[in-house]
Motif scaffolding. Structure first.
Motif, short mmCIF file in Angstrom:
data_model
loop_
_atom_site.label_atom_id
_atom_site.label_comp_id
_atom_site.label_asym_id
_atom_site.label_seq_id
_atom_site.Cartn_x
_atom_site.Cartn_y
_atom_site.Cartn_z
N PRO A 183 -13.64 0.08 0.40
CA PRO A 183 -13.02 1.41 0.40
C PRO A 183 -13.55 2.71 -0.22
O PRO A 183 -14.59 2.67 -1.25
CB PRO A 183 -11.73 0.87 -1.01
N TRP A 208 -9.05 6.43 -0.56
CA TRP A 208 -8.35 5.63 -1.52
C TRP A 208 -8.48 6.26 -2.91
O TRP A 208 -9.38 7.09 -3.30
CB TRP A 208 -9.23 4.30 -1.65
N VAL A 243 -13.55 5.47 -2.15
CA VAL A 243 -12.89 6.08 -3.15
C VAL A 243 -13.05 7.53 -3.33
O VAL A 243 -13.87 7.92 -3.94
CB VAL A 243 -13.02 5.34 -4.43
N ALA A 271 -3.02 4.23 -2.19
CA ALA A 271 -3.31 3.41 -3.39
C ALA A 271 -2.63 2.12 -3.21
O ALA A 271 -1.28 2.14 -2.72
CB ALA A 271 -3.01 4.24 -4.72
N LEU A 303 0.69 -1.13 0.00
CA LEU A 303 -0.07 -0.14 -0.03
C LEU A 303 0.76 1.25 -0.04
O LEU A 303 1.79 1.34 0.81
CB LEU A 303 -1.01 -0.08 1.16
N CYS A 311 -10.67 -5.79 -0.87
CA CYS A 311 -11.16 -5.17 0.46
C CYS A 311 -12.34 -5.57 1.09
O CYS A 311 -12.33 -5.67 2.33
CB CYS A 311 -11.26 -3.67 -0.05
N CYS A 362 -9.21 5.31 5.28
CA CYS A 362 -8.54 6.16 4.43
C CYS A 362 -9.10 6.51 3.23
O CYS A 362 -10.09 5.86 2.78
CB CYS A 362 -7.20 5.61 4.12
#
Length: 299
Positions: free
Chosen positions: A222, A198, A224, A245, A174, A215, A196
């Motif tokens: 995630p 992404w 995004v 990422a 990552l 994920c 987080c």
């Protein structure tokens, strides 16, 4: 009776796609061009090959018969080219290679240098293609072979006409902003990045689907914040602190400024592959190019 290869490839694709529009998209033609190819085959053979069934098309008995022979004819053409190369007793010829961004930047230069040093008679013309369409580009005859990516969590479609030759397997880590790297443990469980932002490709891409699947297996969806396809751009955004990422060793060669690579606890992989016609594998020039690409992809 003359049966041009381009028309036979169109018929072959139509047997798979079942619609003029889908066949056109796969082959890179317009639906009108696909229709013209089929019409030309029908004129040449003097028989109806396809008939409409709603929005789809169905092959007539004659169409199905010709489709079977089309596969054999196209395969025989590839075998003839391979036989001619072997008969010359030297490794030479012209090859069209499909490449995608990371491969063009990282893998292609050392591979072509190696190939030129060992087999100067092989001429390679590269063409950038969508990485998700590598298989299709070869099947359509637009390139002789193509570099692609295959993900265990989102495998490429396969059929018997082509082979996928694995060059290298890579495990994902990552990429996180350097300024935030101290907030994560290592090896990092994928779920540790659940909160987080992404940076990922679209979910319809093989890559985007593979990462989202991993994920979800880790128990989260995630978030995004930025949907980006280009690897160098996504890593630049990580370096700017805009999110995290996925990252592999080859991807890191494109950009490393402001980034820390954190190993993941889970195994999330991708395979760098070459899509090539089964008959074309016997061409000495193809084998030489694959060997050079494999050497260029080596850790």
């Amino acid at each position: 009776m003359e049966l041009p290869g381009v028309q036979l490839r169109t018929l072959r694709e139509l047997t798979r796609s079942r619609t003029m529009t889908a066949a056109a998209a796969a082959l890179g033609y317009t639906p009108g061009a696909v229709s013209q190819h089929i019409a030309a085959l029908e004129r040449a053979t003097g028989t109806e090959l396809v008939r409409r069934a709603g929005r789809r098309v169905e092959l007539t008995d004659a169409g199905q018969t010709l489709a079977v022979h089309a596969e054999r004819i196209l395969g025989a053409q590839a075998e003839a080219v391979a036989a001619l190369e072997r008969a010359r007793g030297e490794v030479s010829g012209r090859l069209r290679l499909g490449v995608f961004g990371t491969a063009a930047a990282v893998l292609l230069p050392p591979a072509l240098r190696r190939l030129a040093a060992r087999h100067p008679g092989v001429r390679v013309e590269s063409r950038e293609v969508d990485v998700d369409l590598a298989y299709t580009e070869v099947a359509a005859g637009r390139v002789d072979l193509a570099l692609g990516l295959d993900y265990p969590d989102a495998p490429l479609d396969r059929d018997g006409a082509l082979e996928l030759v694995r060059l290298r397997s890579e495990r994902f880590s990552l990429a996180v902003p350097e300024e935030r790297s101290g907030a994560f443990g290592t090896p990092l469980p994928l779920g540790g990045a659940a909160d987080c932002d992404w940076i990922l490709p679209a979910p319809g891409s093989y890559y985007g689907r593979a990462v989202r699947t991993a994920c979800r297996r880790a128990g989260f969806e995630p978030r995004v914040a930025h949907e980006v396809t280009d690897t160098a751009t996504s890593l630049a955004m990580v370096g700017a602190g805009l999110g995290v990422a996925p990252l592999t060793e080859l991807m890191l060669r494109l950009r490393s400024e402001g980034i820390v690579s954190l190993p993941l606890r889970e195994v999330v992989e991708r395979h760098i592959v070459v899509a090539v016609g089964a008959a074309a594998r016997d061409r000495p020039s193809v084998a030489a190019l694959i060997d050079a690409l494999r050497a260029g992809a080596a850790p």
